[in-house]
Motif scaffolding. Structure first.
Motif, mmCIF file in Angstrom:
data_model
loop_
_atom_site.group_PDB
_atom_site.id
_atom_site.type_symbol
_atom_site.label_atom_id
_atom_site.label_comp_id
_atom_site.label_asym_id
_atom_site.label_seq_id
_atom_site.Cartn_x
_atom_site.Cartn_y
_atom_site.Cartn_z
ATOM 1 N N ILE A 1 0.872 -1.174 0.000
ATOM 2 C CA ILE A 1 0.000 0.000 0.000
ATOM 3 C C ILE A 1 0.912 1.227 0.000
ATOM 4 O O ILE A 1 1.503 1.580 1.018
ATOM 5 C CB ILE A 1 -0.940 0.020 1.223
ATOM 6 C CG1 ILE A 1 -1.708 -1.304 1.335
ATOM 7 C CG2 ILE A 1 -1.896 1.199 1.144
ATOM 8 C CD1 ILE A 1 -2.551 -1.636 0.135
ATOM 9 N N GLU A 2 1.043 1.866 -1.139
ATOM 10 C CA GLU A 2 2.020 2.948 -1.286
ATOM 11 C C GLU A 2 1.700 4.141 -0.398
ATOM 12 O O GLU A 2 2.607 4.819 0.098
ATOM 13 C CB GLU A 2 2.062 3.413 -2.747
ATOM 14 C CG GLU A 2 2.569 2.358 -3.715
ATOM 15 C CD GLU A 2 2.354 2.773 -5.157
ATOM 16 O OE1 GLU A 2 2.225 3.988 -5.419
ATOM 17 O OE2 GLU A 2 2.308 1.892 -6.021
ATOM 18 N N ASN A 3 0.418 4.434 -0.203
ATOM 19 C CA ASN A 3 0.028 5.621 0.569
ATOM 20 C C ASN A 3 -0.371 5.267 1.991
ATOM 21 O O ASN A 3 -1.143 5.983 2.625
ATOM 22 C CB ASN A 3 -1.109 6.365 -0.129
ATOM 23 C CG ASN A 3 -2.350 5.508 -0.347
ATOM 24 O OD1 ASN A 3 -2.254 4.288 -0.401
ATOM 25 N ND2 ASN A 3 -3.499 6.138 -0.494
ATOM 26 N N VAL B 1 12.900 6.043 -2.873
ATOM 27 C CA VAL B 1 12.262 4.855 -2.296
ATOM 28 C C VAL B 1 10.760 4.878 -2.566
ATOM 29 O O VAL B 1 10.159 3.847 -2.908
ATOM 30 C CB VAL B 1 12.557 4.754 -0.785
ATOM 31 C CG1 VAL B 1 11.645 3.726 -0.109
ATOM 32 C CG2 VAL B 1 14.020 4.371 -0.553
ATOM 33 N N ARG B 2 10.147 6.051 -2.439
ATOM 34 C CA ARG B 2 8.718 6.149 -2.760
ATOM 35 C C ARG B 2 8.476 5.826 -4.234
ATOM 36 O O ARG B 2 7.474 5.186 -4.582
ATOM 37 C CB ARG B 2 8.189 7.539 -2.413
ATOM 38 C CG ARG B 2 8.091 7.796 -0.918
ATOM 39 C CD ARG B 2 7.277 9.022 -0.613
ATOM 40 N NE ARG B 2 7.920 10.253 -1.043
ATOM 41 C CZ ARG B 2 8.723 10.999 -0.295
ATOM 42 N NH1 ARG B 2 8.988 10.628 0.957
ATOM 43 N NH2 ARG B 2 9.263 12.104 -0.768
ATOM 44 N N VAL B 3 9.390 6.259 -5.100
ATOM 45 C CA VAL B 3 9.279 5.925 -6.523
ATOM 46 C C VAL B 3 9.375 4.407 -6.719
ATOM 47 O O VAL B 3 8.593 3.812 -7.468
ATOM 48 C CB VAL B 3 10.384 6.644 -7.326
ATOM 49 C CG1 VAL B 3 10.497 6.061 -8.738
ATOM 50 C CG2 VAL B 3 10.089 8.141 -7.408
ATOM 51 N N PRO C 1 11.895 8.327 -14.276
ATOM 52 C CA PRO C 1 12.917 7.632 -15.079
ATOM 53 C C PRO C 1 13.610 6.494 -14.344
ATOM 54 O O PRO C 1 14.077 5.538 -14.986
ATOM 55 C CB PRO C 1 13.899 8.750 -15.441
ATOM 56 C CG PRO C 1 13.074 10.002 -15.413
ATOM 57 C CD PRO C 1 12.069 9.796 -14.309
ATOM 58 N N LEU C 2 13.686 6.568 -13.015
ATOM 59 C CA LEU C 2 14.356 5.521 -12.251
ATOM 60 C C LEU C 2 13.755 4.150 -12.523
ATOM 61 O O LEU C 2 14.477 3.151 -12.632
ATOM 62 C CB LEU C 2 14.285 5.827 -10.748
ATOM 63 C CG LEU C 2 14.926 4.798 -9.820
ATOM 64 C CD1 LEU C 2 16.440 4.871 -9.906
ATOM 65 C CD2 LEU C 2 14.461 4.992 -8.375
ATOM 66 N N ILE C 3 12.431 4.081 -12.630
ATOM 67 C CA ILE C 3 11.768 2.784 -12.778
ATOM 68 C C ILE C 3 11.235 2.559 -14.186
ATOM 69 O O ILE C 3 10.543 1.563 -14.439
ATOM 70 C CB ILE C 3 10.632 2.611 -11.748
ATOM 71 C CG1 ILE C 3 9.593 3.738 -11.880
ATOM 72 C CG2 ILE C 3 11.193 2.538 -10.340
ATOM 73 C CD1 ILE C 3 8.361 3.529 -11.009
ATOM 74 N N ALA C 4 11.572 3.441 -15.129
ATOM 75 C CA ALA C 4 11.094 3.275 -16.507
ATOM 76 C C ALA C 4 11.495 1.928 -17.107
ATOM 77 O O ALA C 4 10.683 1.297 -17.798
ATOM 78 C CB ALA C 4 11.582 4.424 -17.379
#
Length: 606
Positions: free
Chosen positions: A101-103, A431-433, A567-570
């Protein structure tokens, strides 16, 4: 990958819940628990460690419930302790959860502001509080469940039990799989056909965004818009191997769809989500490293190339990536102050093992990014970084590839922080990304129908070119490799800037050109390459994101629009379309998708 089971039964369900959890052990876990209704009230039993620990608890204190839920937990938020084990109970609600759960932090703060007290360190507990809070404010259980899942951001599978209610279980899927089992006067919900196999062979698989309510005799399924939905009931064969495929034709297809869950599990193993910082295990001093030497073969080599881009960009640390079969023979010059990283799904790849031993003989510290933690490579290195993606059956790697990239991406952030190239605030942001990746991968997989249309055209081609810049260049190599491996169509991946240095001579109206170009710092150049190709009659398949679609030059034959992401997770988010393209082309050509000719899953000889 946590495991979920739920039973609305006619007899005590304790033993059957445990039996099902044993079938889910292959997913990996570090604690387990069950909960049920006893005289209208919720009770639970939990234990850290293996299922035998939970069984010992149940011998001492049985759970006499005819409706219940169970869970095997792989620790993500919070240590693998009893207080963090599922099911979680808040008031009159029990919940088991697979995903992230990201949020959860903002939702948890909101619930605490309303006076709610949390008893675990997990993100999952907030779901129980949200549902219970909505019920105390007047909503019926199903309405409270609907209101809660509408507020969740992330990838998740849920099973929820409400005390005092008629015997029902509610479930929801957004990314990780969830299936409904149909019995005789009983109904079931579980992570996959393996979980439901002891009880029924009649299974329906929820689609992304679906939620469901099961009682003794029926399942009411609703789609993402809240409208009633019908999901076909499949009769599973007795073979557990077939059951493991679920409703997929091939293991490769299933493993592509497993990636949100696999990446969730991988990323969670390398970050402290509560502190929002990286937590890479091992005693490697990244601050003093002089360089990194990556050795690998095939798809693992391409994962290493993506890692090179990210580590050098974020951490300003030189990274060399070499095909292990060449590296081991050319007697490269190495420095003892460097770190050797071997990447291998099996941990037994002969060339990679030999290259690793060469590095160790030169005095280098060593690490392994592997799926098999008891493999030879894992046993011989100083530090093991498991990819945690679970078994991969298809010969052409998919979920192992994205899990390898997940480890390397997290590693890039950790190294950057250790070397002072990013501060704590930027580490928290990244980390959130990372935690967004499973949800966005799931959205990318939902492009399957669009990709299927592209596959029909590509399947007619003799040659296909893949182009990309930055980290999309290695992904272009991977796209071409996947197409070659399983469809037997000749394909090549190129750095898009090299187009005019030779490959443009291959462009004609019969050659599809797949261009990978999210809207990033490379986009303008990639769009220029796209125009060059179209000016020469090339048939462009443009894989981008919404902003890239808006700024693309007109004329692409097909545009596949993946979700917008950092871009980090692209590379993670853009992987699914190229994998699905190769898969559907191979299916159209009638190829043996899971076992392509001449290939083996693990190459243990030269």
């Amino acid at each position: 990958m946590c495991g979920i089971i739920g039973i609305v039964g006619t007899a005590p369900v304790q033993d059957r819940l445990v039996e099902s959890l044993k079938r889910l052990e292959y997913r990996g876990y570090d604690s387990a628990g069950i909960a049920g209704q006893v005289d209208g009230k919720l009770q639970r039993r939990r234990a850290p460690g293996k299922l035998r620990e939970l069984e010992a608890v149940l011998v001492a204190d049985p759970l006499r419930a005819t409706t219940g839920i169970g869970h095997t937990r792989w620790a993500t938020h919070g240590a693998p302790t009893e207080r963090n084990a599922h099911p979680h109970i808040a008031g009159n609600v029990a919940v088991v959860h697979n995903g992230i759960i990201e949020n959860f932090a903002e939702l948890r703060a909101e619930m605490q502001a309303k006076g709610r007290v949390f008893s675990s360190d997990t993100d999952s507990e907030v779901v129980a509080h949200l549902i219970d809070q909505a019920m105390t404010e007047g909503l019926a259980p199903l309405a409270a469940f609907e209101a809660t899942i509408a507020r969740l951001r992330g990838a998740y599978a849920l099973a929820v039990l409400v005390g005092g209610e008629r015997e029902v279980i509610m479930g929801a899927r957004n990314g990780p799989p969830l299936a409904v089992g149909y019995g005789d006067g009983e109904m079931f919900i579980g992570s996959d056909g393996m979980a439901l196999g002891p009880f029924t062979n009649r299974v329906a698989y929820l689609s992304d965004g679906d939620y469901v309510v099961i009682d003794h005799n029926s399942a009411r399924i609703f789609d993402e818009a809240g409208l009633p939905a019908i999901r076909p009931i499949k009769v599973l064969a007795a073979s557990s191997a077939i059951m493991e495929k679920g409703n997929y034709r091939h293991f490769m297809e299933k493993e592509i769809h497993d990636q949100p869950e696999g990446c969730q599990r991988t990323i969670a193993a390398y970050v402290d989500t509560l502190a929002e910082r990286t937590a890479v295990p091992g005693d490697i001093d990244f601050a003093t490293l002089q360089r990194i030497q990556i050795v690998a073969c095939g798809t693992a080599y391409i994962a290493g190339l993506i890692g090179k881009y990210l580590i050098e960009q974020l951490a300003d640390l030189p990274v060399d990536v070499e095909v292990a079969s060449e590296f081991r023979y050319r007697e490269p010059a190495l420095n003892a102050g460097s770190l050797a990283i071997a990447i291998s799904q099996s941990g037994e790849t002969a060339d990679t093992l030999a290259a690793l031993r060469y590095c160790q003989a030169k005095g280098m510290k060593s690490a392994a990014v592997v799926n098999a933690v008891d493999s030879t490579i894992a046993r011989e290195v100083d530090v093991v970084w498991p990819i945690h993606c679970g078994p991969e059956i298809g010969v052409a790697s998919t979920k192992a590839f994205t899990s390898q990239v997940s480890v390397l991406t997290t590693l890039a952030v950790a190294i950057a922080r250790a070397r002072g190239k990013i501060d704590a605030a930027e580490e928290r942001r990244l980390v959130r990304v990372l935690l967004e990746a499973p949800r966005l991968i799931a959205e990318s997989i939902n492009l399957e129908e669009a990709v299927r249309g592209v596959a029909l055209e590509v399947s007619k081609a003799r040659d296909v070119l893949y182009l990309g810049r930055g980290p999309m260049y290695p992904l272009a190599l991977e796209g071409a490799l996947k197409l070659k491996e399983i469809s037997y169509i000749h394909a090549e991946g190129y750095a898009a800037g090299e187009l005019k240095h030779g490959p443009i001579a291959l462009v004609d109206e019969h050659t599809p050109i797949v261009i990978l170009a999210p809207f990033d710092s490379y986009f303008e150049k990639s769009a220029s390459n796209m125009s060059e190709v179209m000016a020469r009659g090339g048939q462009v398949v443009f894989i981008t994101d919404p902003e890239g679609e808006r700024h693309a030059p007109p004329g692409a034959r097909v545009v596949v629009t993946a979700p917008r992401c950092d871009p980090l997770i692209a590379p993670l988010v853009m992987s699914a379309p190229i994998q699905l393209l190769a898969y559907h082309v191979a299916v159209l050509k009638g190829a043996d998708v899971d076992q392509p000719r001449n290939l083996a899953k693990s190459v243990t000889v030269e």
